[in-house]
Design a protein around this motif. Sequence first.
Motif, PDB file in Angstrom:
ATOM      1  N   LYS A 165       0.114   8.682 -16.594  1.00  0.00           N
ATOM      2  CA  LYS A 165      -0.171   7.841 -17.754  1.00  0.00           C
ATOM      3  C   LYS A 165      -1.202   6.769 -17.381  1.00  0.00           C
ATOM      4  CE  LYS A 165       4.560   7.751 -19.535  1.00  0.00           C
ATOM      5  NZ  LYS A 165       5.632   6.803 -19.881  1.00  0.00           N
ATOM      6  N   PRO A 166      -2.087   6.421 -18.302  1.00  0.00           N
ATOM      7  CA  PRO A 166      -2.953   5.251 -18.060  1.00  0.00           C
ATOM      8  C   PRO A 166      -2.112   3.970 -18.143  1.00  0.00           C
ATOM      9  CG  PRO A 166      -3.309   6.124 -20.265  1.00  0.00           C
ATOM     10  CD  PRO A 166      -2.378   7.075 -19.570  1.00  0.00           C
ATOM     11  N   PHE A 167      -2.601   2.909 -17.549  1.00  0.00           N
ATOM     12  CA  PHE A 167      -1.883   1.617 -17.564  1.00  0.00           C
ATOM     13  C   PHE A 167      -1.435   1.244 -18.976  1.00  0.00           C
ATOM     14  CE2 PHE A 167      -2.639  -1.385 -13.750  1.00  0.00           C
ATOM     15  CZ  PHE A 167      -2.235  -0.404 -12.876  1.00  0.00           C
ATOM     16  N   ALA A 168      -2.309   1.478 -19.953  1.00  0.00           N
ATOM     17  CA  ALA A 168      -2.022   1.072 -21.331  1.00  0.00           C
ATOM     18  C   ALA A 168      -0.785   1.769 -21.888  1.00  0.00           C
ATOM     19  CB  ALA A 168      -3.224   1.356 -22.219  1.00  0.00           C
ATOM     20  N   ALA A 169      -0.428   2.922 -21.351  1.00  0.00           N
ATOM     21  CA  ALA A 169       0.730   3.672 -21.859  1.00  0.00           C
ATOM     22  C   ALA A 169       2.023   3.299 -21.133  1.00  0.00           C
ATOM     23  CB  ALA A 169       0.464   5.171 -21.720  1.00  0.00           C
TER      24      ALA A 169
ATOM     25  N   GLU B  83       4.278  -5.993 -14.167  1.00  0.00           N
ATOM     26  CA  GLU B  83       4.709  -6.117 -12.766  1.00  0.00           C
ATOM     27  C   GLU B  83       3.703  -5.443 -11.835  1.00  0.00           C
ATOM     28  OE1 GLU B  83       8.426  -4.836  -9.888  1.00  0.00           O
ATOM     29  OE2 GLU B  83       7.998  -3.664 -11.679  1.00  0.00           O
ATOM     30  N   THR B  84       3.248  -4.263 -12.203  1.00  0.00           N
ATOM     31  CA  THR B  84       2.291  -3.537 -11.371  1.00  0.00           C
ATOM     32  C   THR B  84       0.983  -4.305 -11.260  1.00  0.00           C
ATOM     33  OG1 THR B  84       3.311  -1.433 -11.979  1.00  0.00           O
ATOM     34  CG2 THR B  84       1.083  -1.340 -11.089  1.00  0.00           C
ATOM     35  N   ALA B  85       0.504  -4.853 -12.363  1.00  0.00           N
ATOM     36  CA  ALA B  85      -0.739  -5.627 -12.330  1.00  0.00           C
ATOM     37  C   ALA B  85      -0.582  -6.877 -11.459  1.00  0.00           C
ATOM     38  CB  ALA B  85      -1.150  -6.006 -13.750  1.00  0.00           C
ATOM     39  N   MET B  86       0.560  -7.570 -11.578  1.00  0.00           N
ATOM     40  CA  MET B  86       0.788  -8.766 -10.759  1.00  0.00           C
ATOM     41  C   MET B  86       0.891  -8.404  -9.281  1.00  0.00           C
ATOM     42  SD  MET B  86       3.197 -11.349 -13.000  1.00  0.00           S
ATOM     43  CE  MET B  86       4.639 -10.729 -12.240  1.00  0.00           C
ATOM     44  N   MET B  87       1.565  -7.317  -8.968  1.00  0.00           N
ATOM     45  CA  MET B  87       1.699  -6.920  -7.563  1.00  0.00           C
ATOM     46  C   MET B  87       0.354  -6.459  -6.992  1.00  0.00           C
ATOM     47  SD  MET B  87       4.658  -7.835  -6.909  1.00  0.00           S
ATOM     48  CE  MET B  87       4.889  -7.240  -5.254  1.00  0.00           C
ATOM     49  N   ALA B  88      -0.473  -5.830  -7.821  1.00  0.00           N
ATOM     50  CA  ALA B  88      -1.814  -5.441  -7.366  1.00  0.00           C
ATOM     51  C   ALA B  88      -2.650  -6.688  -7.073  1.00  0.00           C
ATOM     52  CB  ALA B  88      -2.492  -4.558  -8.411  1.00  0.00           C
ATOM     53  N   ALA B  89      -2.549  -7.708  -7.924  1.00  0.00           N
ATOM     54  CA  ALA B  89      -3.267  -8.965  -7.685  1.00  0.00           C
ATOM     55  C   ALA B  89      -2.744  -9.638  -6.419  1.00  0.00           C
ATOM     56  CB  ALA B  89      -3.108  -9.894  -8.885  1.00  0.00           C
ATOM     57  N   PHE B  90      -1.429  -9.640  -6.245  1.00  0.00           N
ATOM     58  CA  PHE B  90      -0.807 -10.201  -5.040  1.00  0.00           C
ATOM     59  C   PHE B  90      -1.312  -9.465  -3.804  1.00  0.00           C
ATOM     60  CE2 PHE B  90       3.010 -10.203  -2.180  1.00  0.00           C
ATOM     61  CZ  PHE B  90       2.939 -11.530  -1.813  1.00  0.00           C
TER      62      PHE B  90
ATOM     63  N   ALA C 227       0.841  -1.207   0.000  1.00  0.00           N
ATOM     64  CA  ALA C 227       0.000   0.000   0.000  1.00  0.00           C
ATOM     65  C   ALA C 227       0.872   1.252   0.000  1.00  0.00           C
ATOM     66  CB  ALA C 227      -0.937   0.002   1.206  1.00  0.00           C
ATOM     67  N   LEU C 228       2.001   1.181   0.694  1.00  0.00           N
ATOM     68  CA  LEU C 228       2.904   2.332   0.762  1.00  0.00           C
ATOM     69  C   LEU C 228       3.817   2.457  -0.453  1.00  0.00           C
ATOM     70  CD1 LEU C 228       3.911   2.108   4.532  1.00  0.00           C
ATOM     71  CD2 LEU C 228       2.294   3.708   3.465  1.00  0.00           C
ATOM     72  N   SER C 229       4.153   1.324  -1.081  1.00  0.00           N
ATOM     73  CA  SER C 229       5.113   1.391  -2.181  1.00  0.00           C
ATOM     74  C   SER C 229       4.482   1.284  -3.569  1.00  0.00           C
ATOM     75  CB  SER C 229       6.169   0.289  -2.024  1.00  0.00           C
ATOM     76  OG  SER C 229       5.575  -0.986  -2.105  1.00  0.00           O
ATOM     77  N   LEU C 230       3.404   0.546  -3.701  1.00  0.00           N
ATOM     78  CA  LEU C 230       2.804   0.301  -5.016  1.00  0.00           C
ATOM     79  C   LEU C 230       1.729   1.321  -5.368  1.00  0.00           C
ATOM     80  CD1 LEU C 230       2.411  -1.742  -7.460  1.00  0.00           C
ATOM     81  CD2 LEU C 230       0.604  -2.737  -6.069  1.00  0.00           C
ATOM     82  N   TRP C 231       0.764   1.477  -4.477  1.00  0.00           N
ATOM     83  CA  TRP C 231      -0.417   2.275  -4.822  1.00  0.00           C
ATOM     84  C   TRP C 231      -0.138   3.764  -5.027  1.00  0.00           C
ATOM     85  CZ3 TRP C 231      -3.725  -0.324  -7.186  1.00  0.00           C
ATOM     86  CH2 TRP C 231      -3.990  -1.638  -6.846  1.00  0.00           C
TER      87      TRP C 231
END
Length: 139
Positions: A36-40, A48-55, A24-28
Motif C-alpha cells: 500500500k502507498p503511505f496514503a492508504a 507513527e511510521t513517518a515520525m520514526m522515519a524522521a527520528f 533500519a532492521l525493524s522500520l524500513w
Amino acid sequence: MNEVSLTRLYVLRAMYLLVVVGLALSLWPDVIASKKPFAAWEFFRGAETAMMAAFWLLCVLGIRYPLQLLPILMWELIWKTIWLIAVPLPLWLNGNLDEKLLPNVFAIGLVILVYAAMPWSYVYRHYFKKPGDQWRSVK
C-alpha cells in the motif's frame, strides 16, 4: 576546553548508531515491502511510521553531531520512560501484565542505554543552567 570527553562522544555515536541500525532492521523493511502507498495506511500507523522515519534520519545526523542532536535522544528517553511508567508498570503491579506486551516492554526498556550514554552534566549546563534565548528585542 572540551565539555564532553571524546570517549563520551563515541558512546553517544554508538547510541545513535544502535538506533539507526535497529530502525533500519525493524522500520524500513515494513515500509519497503508494503504493497500500500503511505496514503492508504491507517492514520496512526502512517503517522507513527513517518515520525520514526524522521527520528531515524535525525539519528543518522546524530552520528556526526552527537551533542547538537541530544534533544532527539532526550525525546526518546522521555517518551519511553513515560510509556514504561504509564502502561506496563501499573499492569505489572496489579499482576495483569500480558505476555504479549513483554517484547515491547523489553525493547522500550532498552532506554536504560540512553540513560547511561547521556552526558548528564552537559545536559544540566546547557538545558537547565544556561540562560534561555531572549523573548523580545531590547532597546
